[in-house]
Structures are given as C-alpha cells and as structure tokens.
Motif scaffolding. Structure first.
Motif, PDB file in Angstrom:
ATOM      1  N   VAL A  94     -21.314  -0.774  34.667  1.00 46.14           N
ATOM      2  CA  VAL A  94     -22.543   0.019  34.742  1.00 46.14           C
ATOM      3  C   VAL A  94     -23.685  -0.702  34.030  1.00 46.14           C
ATOM      4  N   HIS A  95     -23.402  -1.203  32.824  1.00 46.71           N
ATOM      5  CA  HIS A  95     -24.440  -1.863  32.034  1.00 46.71           C
ATOM      6  C   HIS A  95     -24.838  -3.223  32.599  1.00 46.71           C
ATOM      7  N   VAL A  96     -23.872  -4.005  33.030  1.00 48.10           N
ATOM      8  CA  VAL A  96     -24.168  -5.326  33.575  1.00 48.10           C
ATOM      9  C   VAL A  96     -25.039  -5.220  34.816  1.00 48.10           C
ATOM     10  N   HIS A  97     -24.746  -4.267  35.676  1.00 48.50           N
ATOM     11  CA  HIS A  97     -25.545  -4.090  36.880  1.00 48.50           C
ATOM     12  C   HIS A  97     -26.991  -3.743  36.533  1.00 48.50           C
ATOM     13  N   HIS A  98     -27.167  -2.875  35.528  1.00 47.77           N
ATOM     14  CA  HIS A  98     -28.528  -2.512  35.123  1.00 47.77           C
ATOM     15  C   HIS A  98     -29.258  -3.707  34.536  1.00 47.77           C
ATOM     16  N   ALA A  99     -28.574  -4.493  33.711  1.00 44.66           N
ATOM     17  CA  ALA A  99     -29.197  -5.674  33.117  1.00 44.66           C
ATOM     18  C   ALA A  99     -29.603  -6.672  34.196  1.00 44.66           C
TER      19      ALA A  99
END
Length: 336
Positions: free
Chosen positions: A100-105
């Motif tokens: 979830v976080h990697v995609h947002h970054a």
C-alpha cells in the motif's frame, strides 16, 4: 521489498498531540521521502486481526476492510495490483501494508515511503521483523501539555487524566524498551527539542534515517496544509513555523487535581526526560479531598485503560481495535 538504506521505510510513532504530524511534515518535505498527511493506522487496525493471510478467505476479508477504511482510501490503493503482487511473495501483514505504501510513494515520485501512526511503538518487534532496515522515530511530549492539547480537541474524552497518564507511561516504557532492543534503528525525539532546536533536531533525524538534510525542509513545502495550520498559531512566523508558546501551555489550563494526579503518577519519568514538576501549593485539607475523591476516580480510569490495552494487544482476533464507524466507507469500487 526494501532493497537498501535509501529505500528503508520511516515510521513515526508516539501519542496523539505529540508532534508526529509536524515531524512527518518536515520529513515528507525531503525529496526522497513520502509520508502521507494522515496516518494509515494499518498496524493498529489490521495487524493480526484476520488470521493467516495465506488463507485466501482471510486475505480477502482483510483487503476488503483495509480499502474501506478512510485513512487507507486516502492513499488510493489499487486492490487489483495489490492482489497480483501479494500473490508473488510472502503472505504476511507487513508485506501487505508495504505494498500500500510503496504504491503511494511511487505515485508521489519518491523512492522511500514513511508513515505516522499513533502508538505504532506497540508493534516495534513485528515491525522490525517485517522490515529489518526500518527506521522508527518516536515522538514524546510533556504529558501535561499533551493532555491540555488533547482536551482542547476532545473536551469530553472518557479517560481524562487517568487515561492520559496510562497512555503516556505505556508509550514511554515502550520508548525505553524499543531503543534498547533496536539500537541505531529507533530514535526518541522530544517535541520540545523540535520546537526550540528545529534545524538541529531535523539534522539529527536525517542523519538517523540516512538522508542528507535539506534547508528547504524547514519551510515544510511538502505538507502545505500542516504548514498553514502552524502559521495560523499565535506567535508563528514564516521564518519560524513552531512557536514556543506550546511549551508549558498546560499551566492554568487544566484542572489542578488532574495536574496533581499526572505529576504523582508520572513524576519519575517526567524528571528522567527533563520535565520539571510544578508545585501545587495545596493546604493539607485539599490533599485529603484529592486523595479521597480525584485519586481513586482517576486511578480506576488508568487501570481500565491498561486492561483494555492488554486485551487488545494479546487477543487481536477476539478484542480487535476497530476504526470508528464514521471512518469506514460504505463501498469502494473494485475492492473485490
């Protein structure tokens, strides 16, 4: 998934009203770091709650609940991509949260992700197991100022001083334990130091996470909403976003009996972290009334918080922490 120091995640923990959002605003203003404006609370509300994610039904239930939570929806997760990539590796909560976080970054154009989550220090051990190169910054603040700021936002809070004392003592015990258990990867930062020595504190934080300090971070360009709120505070200026007025703001603003309870319960840790006690100046008769009324009431609230916290921590599938119903979306297209 973290390939090296430049991609090591950065987590910011600590209690509410302790400077997490402010620290996140400074760090997300770094060209390499993406820390969303709201905490995801992934570890708080989803870790361990759905059983083994290698079981398809468990994963489906977890992902559906996750994408319906407003703080996660803010990150604009792509359920189809998450499903596809999750199936290619270990079926763990840590890996799901990282996707979830990697995609947002990636969408933010930054190589490194971060997150701010209240009391994420609860999960330090599984956090370090999931991401061995993670860096955790634990924000702490004078519990009396933190309580005053909390009352200003939630004047009808149920826990009052007893709950506030329990939370602060718990967070500080975790700060000491985690720093000892994970040396070099866990940094405790006083909010007061961020306010009074902003540049040096940020330089130290950047050195801790292995990034070069950029002077532009001091103006918080990566968090315009947080910057605007700080500038709206009395005494703030564009050159100094943080005003010293927030230090010692509890004086004359919280009930004296509650202040006495906080100081008596937390006096050892207050002194250990450089916070001076304020004399009450009470007559003996006032102490008698305090010990007969305020003390047992707040002590019961303190014990109640501790029991609830212990049950939630030990039995996440039975006594789960759940987001407030207003924070749950009725439907998300593509969630299934």
């Amino acid at each position: 998934m973290s390939a090296g120091p430049s991609r090591a995640p950065v987590y910011i923990g600590g209690l509410d009203r302790s400077g997490k959002t402010t620290m996140a605003g400074f760090l997300t203003s770094h060209p390499n770091i993406d820390i969303p404006a709201v905490g995801s609370n992934l570890w708080t509300y989803f870790y361990g709650r759905y059983g083994d994610l290698a079981e398809g039904d468990n994963f489906d239930r977890c992902l559906e609940a996750l994408v319906h939570y407003k703080h996660v929806a803010f990150l604009q997760p792509d359920p189809a991509r998450i499903r596809r990539e999750f199936a290619q590796g270990a079926a763990t909560y840590g890996r799901l949260f990282e996707l979830v976080h990697v995609h947002h970054a990636e969408r933010s154009g930054k190589p490194r992700y971060g997150d701010q989550t209240g009391l994420v220090e609860r999960y330090a051990d599984p956090l370090f197991r999931a991401y061995p190169d993670v860096r955790v910054i634990h924000m702490v603040r004078d519990p009396r100022d933190r309580y005053e700021a909390s009352l200003a936002r939630w004047p009808d809070g149920r826990g009052r001083a007893g709950g506030a004392a329990a939370r602060w003592a718990y967070s500080m015990r975790l700060a000491d334990r985690n720093a000892r258990r994970h040396p070099g990867r866990y940094l405790v930062v006083r909010f007061e130091d961020l306010v009074t020595q902003t540049e040096q504190t940020l330089r130290d934080a950047c050195a801790f996470i292995g990034e070069e300090f950029h002077p532009s971070m001091l103006q918080m360009p990566g968090a315009p909403m947080r910057r605007a709120r700080l500038l709206a505070a009395p005494g703030a200026t564009p050159g100094t976003l943080l005003t010293h007025d927030v230090i010692g703001a509890f004086r004359g603003r919280i009930d004296t009996d509650e202040l006495a309870f906080l100081q008596l319960q937390l006096r050892r840790r207050l002194r250990a972290h450089g916070y001076e006690l304020q004399p009450t100046g009470w007559a003996p008769s006032h102490w008698v009334r305090f010990l007969a009324t305020t003390w047992p009431d707040q002590a019961l609230r303190m014990a109640s918080w501790r029991v609830r916290e212990s049950l939630q921590q030990r039995l996440p599938t039975l006594v789960a922490r759940r987001p407030h119903h207003r924070m749950v979306l009725p439907d998300v297209v593509g969630a299934s």
